[in-house]
Structure formats: structure tokens, C-alpha cells
Scaffold this active site. Structure first.
Site, PDB file in Angstrom:
ATOM      1  N   HIS A  84       0.675  -1.246  -0.082  1.00 40.22           N
ATOM      2  CA  HIS A  84       0.214  -0.023  -0.108  1.00 40.22           C
ATOM      3  C   HIS A  84       0.891   1.197   0.133  1.00 40.22           C
ATOM      4  O   HIS A  84       0.281   2.189   0.248  1.00 40.22           O
ATOM      5  CB  HIS A  84      -1.001   0.159   1.117  1.00 40.22           C
ATOM      6  CG  HIS A  84      -2.248  -0.977   1.257  1.00 40.22           C
ATOM      7  ND1 HIS A  84      -3.320  -0.761   0.359  1.00 40.22           N
ATOM      8  CD2 HIS A  84      -2.126  -2.453   1.402  1.00 40.22           C
ATOM      9  CE1 HIS A  84      -4.073  -1.886   0.357  1.00 40.22           C
ATOM     10  NE2 HIS A  84      -3.335  -2.639   1.086  1.00 40.22           N
ATOM     11  N   THR A  85       2.067   1.103  -0.580  1.00 40.16           N
ATOM     12  CA  THR A  85       2.849   2.374  -0.730  1.00 40.16           C
ATOM     13  C   THR A  85       2.966   2.831  -2.001  1.00 40.16           C
ATOM     14  O   THR A  85       3.173   3.830  -2.240  1.00 40.16           O
ATOM     15  CB  THR A  85       4.365   2.117  -0.203  1.00 40.16           C
ATOM     16  OG1 THR A  85       4.717   0.885  -0.767  1.00 40.16           O
ATOM     17  CG2 THR A  85       4.586   2.002   1.241  1.00 40.16           C
ATOM     18  N   ASP A  86       2.504   2.021  -3.026  1.00 39.51           N
ATOM     19  CA  ASP A  86       2.415   2.421  -4.390  1.00 39.51           C
ATOM     20  C   ASP A  86       1.732   3.487  -4.715  1.00 39.51           C
ATOM     21  O   ASP A  86       2.184   4.529  -5.250  1.00 39.51           O
ATOM     22  CB  ASP A  86       2.383   1.285  -5.353  1.00 39.51           C
ATOM     23  CG  ASP A  86       1.156   0.591  -5.174  1.00 39.51           C
ATOM     24  OD1 ASP A  86       0.291   0.819  -4.339  1.00 39.51           O
ATOM     25  OD2 ASP A  86       0.754  -0.298  -6.110  1.00 39.51           O
ATOM     26  N   GLY A 177      -6.962 -14.948  -7.851  1.00 43.05           N
ATOM     27  CA  GLY A 177      -7.327 -14.170  -6.888  1.00 43.05           C
ATOM     28  C   GLY A 177      -6.665 -14.511  -5.709  1.00 43.05           C
ATOM     29  O   GLY A 177      -7.121 -14.277  -4.431  1.00 43.05           O
ATOM     30  N   SER A 182      -2.828 -12.344 -10.240  1.00 40.21           N
ATOM     31  CA  SER A 182      -3.329 -12.882 -11.421  1.00 40.21           C
ATOM     32  C   SER A 182      -3.783 -12.074 -12.567  1.00 40.21           C
ATOM     33  O   SER A 182      -3.784 -11.918 -13.701  1.00 40.21           O
ATOM     34  CB  SER A 182      -4.277 -14.118 -11.182  1.00 40.21           C
ATOM     35  OG  SER A 182      -5.328 -13.504 -10.370  1.00 40.21           O
ATOM     36  N   GLU A 258      -6.560  -2.007 -15.510  1.00 39.57           N
ATOM     37  CA  GLU A 258      -7.322  -2.629 -14.053  1.00 39.57           C
ATOM     38  C   GLU A 258      -8.202  -1.728 -13.676  1.00 39.57           C
ATOM     39  O   GLU A 258      -9.461  -2.216 -13.038  1.00 39.57           O
ATOM     40  CB  GLU A 258      -6.250  -2.661 -13.202  1.00 39.57           C
ATOM     41  CG  GLU A 258      -6.350  -3.104 -11.811  1.00 39.57           C
ATOM     42  CD  GLU A 258      -6.604  -4.569 -11.610  1.00 39.57           C
ATOM     43  OE1 GLU A 258      -5.880  -5.301 -12.072  1.00 39.57           O
ATOM     44  OE2 GLU A 258      -7.636  -4.891 -10.742  1.00 39.57           O
ATOM     45  N   ASP A 270       1.630  -4.033  -9.204  1.00 40.29           N
ATOM     46  CA  ASP A 270       1.572  -5.353  -9.856  1.00 40.29           C
ATOM     47  C   ASP A 270       1.792  -5.301 -11.237  1.00 40.29           C
ATOM     48  O   ASP A 270       2.622  -6.204 -11.715  1.00 40.29           O
ATOM     49  CB  ASP A 270       0.112  -5.695  -9.564  1.00 40.29           C
ATOM     50  CG  ASP A 270      -0.438  -5.863  -8.283  1.00 40.29           C
ATOM     51  OD1 ASP A 270       0.367  -5.807  -7.280  1.00 40.29           O
ATOM     52  OD2 ASP A 270      -1.660  -5.704  -8.060  1.00 40.29           O
ATOM     53  N   TYR A 320     -10.375  -1.027  -0.264  1.00 40.01           N
ATOM     54  CA  TYR A 320      -9.079  -0.492  -0.801  1.00 40.01           C
ATOM     55  C   TYR A 320      -9.078   0.786  -1.391  1.00 40.01           C
ATOM     56  O   TYR A 320      -8.308   1.850  -0.980  1.00 40.01           O
ATOM     57  CB  TYR A 320      -8.485  -1.275  -2.117  1.00 40.01           C
ATOM     58  CG  TYR A 320      -7.321  -1.125  -2.754  1.00 40.01           C
ATOM     59  CD1 TYR A 320      -6.132  -1.980  -2.562  1.00 40.01           C
ATOM     60  CD2 TYR A 320      -7.224  -0.252  -3.672  1.00 40.01           C
ATOM     61  CE1 TYR A 320      -5.170  -1.531  -3.180  1.00 40.01           C
ATOM     62  CE2 TYR A 320      -5.883   0.210  -4.253  1.00 40.01           C
ATOM     63  CZ  TYR A 320      -4.927  -0.513  -4.031  1.00 40.01           C
ATOM     64  OH  TYR A 320      -3.852  -0.276  -4.523  1.00 40.01           O
TER      65      TYR A 320
HETATM   66  C1  GLA Z   1      -3.140  -4.419  -4.611  1.00 40.17           C
HETATM   67  C2  GLA Z   1      -2.987  -3.292  -5.749  1.00 40.17           C
HETATM   68  C3  GLA Z   1      -1.625  -2.881  -5.738  1.00 40.17           C
HETATM   69  C4  GLA Z   1      -0.805  -2.443  -4.251  1.00 40.17           C
HETATM   70  C5  GLA Z   1      -1.145  -3.726  -3.520  1.00 40.17           C
HETATM   71  C6  GLA Z   1      -0.758  -3.274  -2.045  1.00 40.17           C
HETATM   72  O1  GLA Z   1      -2.349  -5.652  -5.178  1.00 40.17           O
HETATM   73  O2  GLA Z   1      -3.126  -3.598  -6.991  1.00 40.17           O
HETATM   74  O3  GLA Z   1      -1.480  -1.752  -6.658  1.00 40.17           O
HETATM   75  O4  GLA Z   1      -1.640  -1.201  -3.765  1.00 40.17           O
HETATM   76  O5  GLA Z   1      -2.561  -4.166  -3.525  1.00 40.17           O
HETATM   77  O6  GLA Z   1       0.192  -3.082  -1.872  1.00 40.17           O
END
Ligand code: GLA
Length: 502
Positions: A84-86, A177, A182, A258, A270, A320
Site C-alpha cells: 500500500h505504498t505504491d 485471486g 493474476s 485494471e 502489480d 482498498y
Molecule cells: C493490490 C494493488 C497494488 C498495491 C497492493 C498493495 O495488489 O493492485 O497496486 O496497492 O494491493 O500493496
């Protein structure tokens, strides 16, 4: 929703023997011979070879194809640390793994895309004509998995790339999932497939010069397999014009896909990990500048174990997006407070993400935040620091020491960011009791999915036994257990009529 394609449709599972009964030897042989070569070609990942084998079963030659069969694939990922840093413009340290999403198929002479999913055992079809305008309307008619494919085609079209239609089998071995991305693997593999079937190529860069070059002129087709990232993705266009996308451009495009396919306002972790994968390496990505570099992660004495809670929760997407919004709110409040207290501090004005706030500033101004936002921001700021500490340890070859950062990361995700759940916490608690487990934490968005465990290879079986013995009793569920290796990025290639690569 299941679609079939009229009388010509075959169901690979139910009626494999009845497929193509009426076809003559002449029409059957070339494709089958070509595909036989592909079965032995270890440069195609196993799921791509499996998909190639399925292709003539799932699709008959009821349309006009413009070339020989080809395959495209992209890996899933684990994230060592930096959760959750991205989307806070921070740092992440993912590793592309040896699990891929794969396409195998043939280009068509029209603008139709037909797909057969080996996972869901269903067909889907959409038209490239009218994209991006027809996205919403077409998306509503498609099963969930196919929306990701449509979304990538839509985003490619939006950038001005002209695509050709294709028929393809879609398969792979990234657990669906299960926290190994994926969906990102499917998106990046789609971009590869679109490039391939539109007459494009995948250029591998080894010291500046492309090592493989592919041409379709003169009727010859060749395998092009690119094993090492980063590589450019090239889309052949009309009149010798071509569009070339860098790996990070592909990642950003797939991230947008996405967003429109799933409604998850995800960061770029991802898709970037999938695009940039390199065997034996972790990827340090700065999610603001999008600069990245590789760090060695290839230690046989240590294993990366992914343990799946087998829990998937619907609330994950809305929670999220809510976390993302809370981070933005916390950033705004902290900036305003800092500007009031330090009007002469020019840097305060420039704060636009939690990435810009130091631990020291947070210590001073965090109390101005509402309680929940303070916990969210506190976790993100500390996690960014942990990523940079992990990088230092990797540079010093002190991989084992990263373990303690993983435990801390999990505690922050559980208590500060509140994205864990009882099943994830249980897996981490079980792992903590096993000697030889150096660190473990929940991975990905949270509320289910997997944990990542850094384990001494000699202790992997003990961990497996502990999970098998305790997890079902404590949760009523069976966990999935997977050992991953750092692997290469995406690729695509034609199956040569001669069975030989260029
Ligand atoms: C999911 C999101 C990513 C990222 C992670 C948490 O995988 O797709 O962009 O935020 O959660 O690090």
C-alpha cells in the site's frame, strides 16, 4: 456468462474426441505439426505450451487466420515488502515469479477477439471495432476475466495503437485471486498477445542492441522469445509505422485497464512487477519517478513461500479505494498544518503524497490528524522506510535480516492500516512459531489472499506441516502452499513453421 461459437464450437473438456471430425488431413496437419514443435520448446513457459495444445481443440478453422500460431505470457508477482505504498508515491520491492498468465492463438483478418478460458471453461467474444467508445457496453456482456482483456485492448486503442483480431486460449498457473496478481499477469499478457497478433514484436535488449528480431515479411514466421526484462513492446502499424512502448508504459497502460475493468483504484505495483521481472532479482521501484533497479535475490538456502488463506472478500475493492482516499485526506491535512506552522518551508507546499512526509514531521504533526487517518499515515510512512532498509540489507547480502522487517510490516498492516483478517493473522502466527521462518506477512491488498514467508529452505517442510496441522482447526479452511522463484518478465513468440527460432 458462457458463450459458444455456433456449431463449430468445441468444448475441450467434454468432447475432445469429437472436435474437427470432418476436417481433412490437409487442413489439419500444418497446425498440429507446428504445435508439436511448440510442445518441446522449453522457451515457452509450460502454461503457454498447454494453451498452444488446447488451441486447435477450442477453435476450429472456421475463420480466416492470417498467420501461424503464437503464444504470449506474463508473470505474476510476490511483493517482498512495500504494501500500500505504491499509490502513495512510495517504494515497493516486488519479485516476478515463475507463474504466468498465457495466451495461445492465431491472428484473424477481422477485428473480432474470441477467447477460451481454460480456468473458467467458457468462451468470450468482443469486437475491436468502435473501441474505446464501446468499452462499457461490451464489458457488460462479458464474464469478469474477459473484461481485463477487453480493457487492455481498449487502453491500447486509446493510445492510438491499431490492433488486429485474434482467437486465443487463455490459461496460466498464477493462482486466481490468490494475491500473486493474476489480474495484472493477465493484463500484461494481453498487451503481449495484442502486440504479437497485430504483427508486432517483443524486443529484448541485451546491452543496447535487440537480441531477437522478428519479421513477418516474405511469409516466414519465427519464434521470438524474450526472457529478460526490460524489453520494448512493439506494435506494427500500417504503412511501416510502428508504436513502441517501454515496459513502464505497458505497466501504466495495464494499470489503467485494471481501473476500468475492476473499479479497483490500484497503484502500479502489480503491473510493473510483471513487466519488469528478471530471474534471480527483486525490483526496487520508485512509484513516483517510476525509476527502478534490480537487486540480487537468488539464495538457494532461502525460499519464498506463499500461503493462501483461501479467503476472498468482496469488500476488498471498496475497502482498498477507501484506504487510498484516507491517505489522500491525511496528506492534505498534514500539508495544511505544516504550511501553517512553517510558512517559510517551501517543501511543505510541495507535499502531494505521504511519500513526502518524513518520520520526524509525522511525529510532530501526526497528532493533528483524526485518529484513523493517523494510523493509516503512520503505517505508510513507516513501511516506506522499511522498504529502503530492506534494500540496504539486500545490497549488503544480508537477506536473512529482512525477515524482521516482514513481521513489522504485518503488524502495521494489521493494526495501523487494518487490511488484514483473522485468517491472514492466523497464518502469520503459525509461521512465527516455526524455527527457520525468518519473517512473514500478509501480501497484496488484504482482507484475504496470501501471506509471503521468507523461510530457510531446510525449514519449508516443517512450516508446511505446521500450517496443515493448525490452520484447518483454527479456521475451518485448507490453506494453499506454494514455493516461488524470482523469474523473468513477459514474452511472446510465434511457433515457427520450421520449428526453429530465428
Ligand atoms: C493490490 C494493488 C497494488 C498495491 C497492493 C498493495 O495488489 O493492485 O497496486 O496497492 O494491493 O500493496
Amino acid at each position: 456468462m458462457t458463450q459458444t461459437f455456433g456449431d463449430n464450437a468445441c468444448h475441450p473438456e467434454r468432447e475432445p474426441k469429437q472436435c474437427h471430425p470432418e476436417r481433412s488431413e490437409g487442413s489439419l496437419r500444418p497446425v498440429n505439426e507446428i504445435l508439436r514443435f511448440a510442445q518441446d520448446d522449453s522457451r515457452f513457459p509450460r502454461p503457454a505450451r498447454d494453451a498452444l495444445e488446447q488451441f486447435p481443440v477450442a477453435f476450429q478453422d472456421d475463420v480466416s487466420y492470417t498467420g501461424v500460431p503464437g503464444a504470449a505470457w506474463a508473470p505474476g508477482r510476490v511483493n517482498l515488502i512495500g504494501e500500500h505504498t505504491d499509490y502513495n508515491d512510495g517504494f515497493v520491492l516486488p519479485i516476478a515469479v515463475d507463474r504466468v498468465a498465457a495466451f495461445a492463438g492465431r491472428a484473424r483478418s477481422d477485428g473480432i477477439v474470441r477467447l477460451w478460458s481454460t480456468h473458467f471453461q467458457e468462451y468470450a467474444q468482443f469486437s475491436l471495432e468502435g473501441l474505446p467508445l464501446t468499452f462499457e457496453q461490451q464489458s457488460n456482456t462479458l464474464p469478469g476475466w474477459a473484461r481485463y482483456v477487453l480493457a487492455v485492448a481498449t487502453e491500447l486503442t486509446r493510445t492510438g495503437v491499431r490492433l488486429a483480431g485474434f482467437d486465443a486460449v487463455v490459461g496460466g498457473d498464477v493462482p486466481l485471486g490468490g494475491g500473486m496478481s493474476s489480474s495484472a499477469a493477465l493484463e500484461v499478457a494481453t498487451a503481449q498477445a495484442c502486440a504479437l497478433f497485430s504483427g508486432g514484436q517483443f524486443l529484448e535488449h541485451g546491452g543496447g542492441k535487440p537480441r531477437h528480431y522478428y519479421t513477418r515479411t516474405g511469409g516466414s514466421s519465427h519464434i521470438v522469445v524474450a526472457g529478460l526484462a526490460p524489453a520494448m513492446l512493439r506494435f506494427a502499424q500500417q504503412d511501416n509505422v510502428e508504436v513502441t512502448l517501454t515496459p513502464m508504459q505497458v505497466a501504466a497502460l495495464c494499470q489503467r485497464a485494471e481501473h476500468i475493468a475492476s473499479g479497483l483504484q490500484s497503484g502500479i505495483l502489480d503491473q510493473a512487477a510483471s513487466c519488469l521481472g528478471r530471474p534471480g532479482a527483486a525490483i526496487l521501484l520508485d512509484c513516483r519517478s517510476l525509476a527502478y533497479r534490480y537487486l540480487p535475490f537468488d539464495t538457494p538456502e532461502l525460499s519464498l513461500v506463499v500461503i493462501d488463506t483461501r479467503v476472498r472478500r468482496e469488500l476488498a475493492t471498496s475497502a482498498y479505494n477507501e484506504r487510498r482516499k484516507q491517505c489522500e485526506d491525511a496528506t492534505r491535512i498534514l500539508r495544511d498544518v505544516m504550511m501553517q506552522h512553517e510558512p517559510e518551508n517551501e517543501k511543505a507546499q510541495a507535499i502531494c503524497a505521504l511519500r513526502d512526509i518524513t518520520q520526524e514531521q509525522f511525529h510532530r504533526y501526526g497528532p493533528y490528524l483524526p485518529e484513523v487517518l493517523r494510523r493509516r499515515a503512520g503505517y505508510v510512512i513507516a513501511e516506506d522506510e522499511r522498504v529502503l532498509q530492506a534494500v540496504k540489507l539486500l545490497e549488503l547480502g544480508m537477506i536473512e535480516e529482512i525477515g524482521s522487517l516482514l513481521w513489522l510490516s504485518h503488524a502495521g498492516l494489521r493494526d495501523g492500516y487494518e487490511v488484514s483478517c483473522a485468517e491472514l493473522d492466523t497464518l502469520v502466527e503459525i509461521a512465527r512459531q516455526v524455527p527457520g521462518v525468518l519473517g512473514a506477512r500478509m501480501m497484496g491488498g488484504g482482507f484475504g489472499g496470501c501471506t509471503i514467508n521468507l523461510v530457510r529452505t531446510e525449514s519449508v517442510e516443517t512450516l508446511r506441516q505446521a500450517v496443515n496441522q493448525q490452520y484447518p482447526d483454527r479456521t475451518g479452511l485448507e490453506a494453499g502452499f506454494d514455493i516461488c522463484r524470482a523469474a523473468g518478465g513477459p514474452g511472446n513468440g510465434w511457433v515457427s513453421e520450421l520449428g526453429t527460432p530465428l
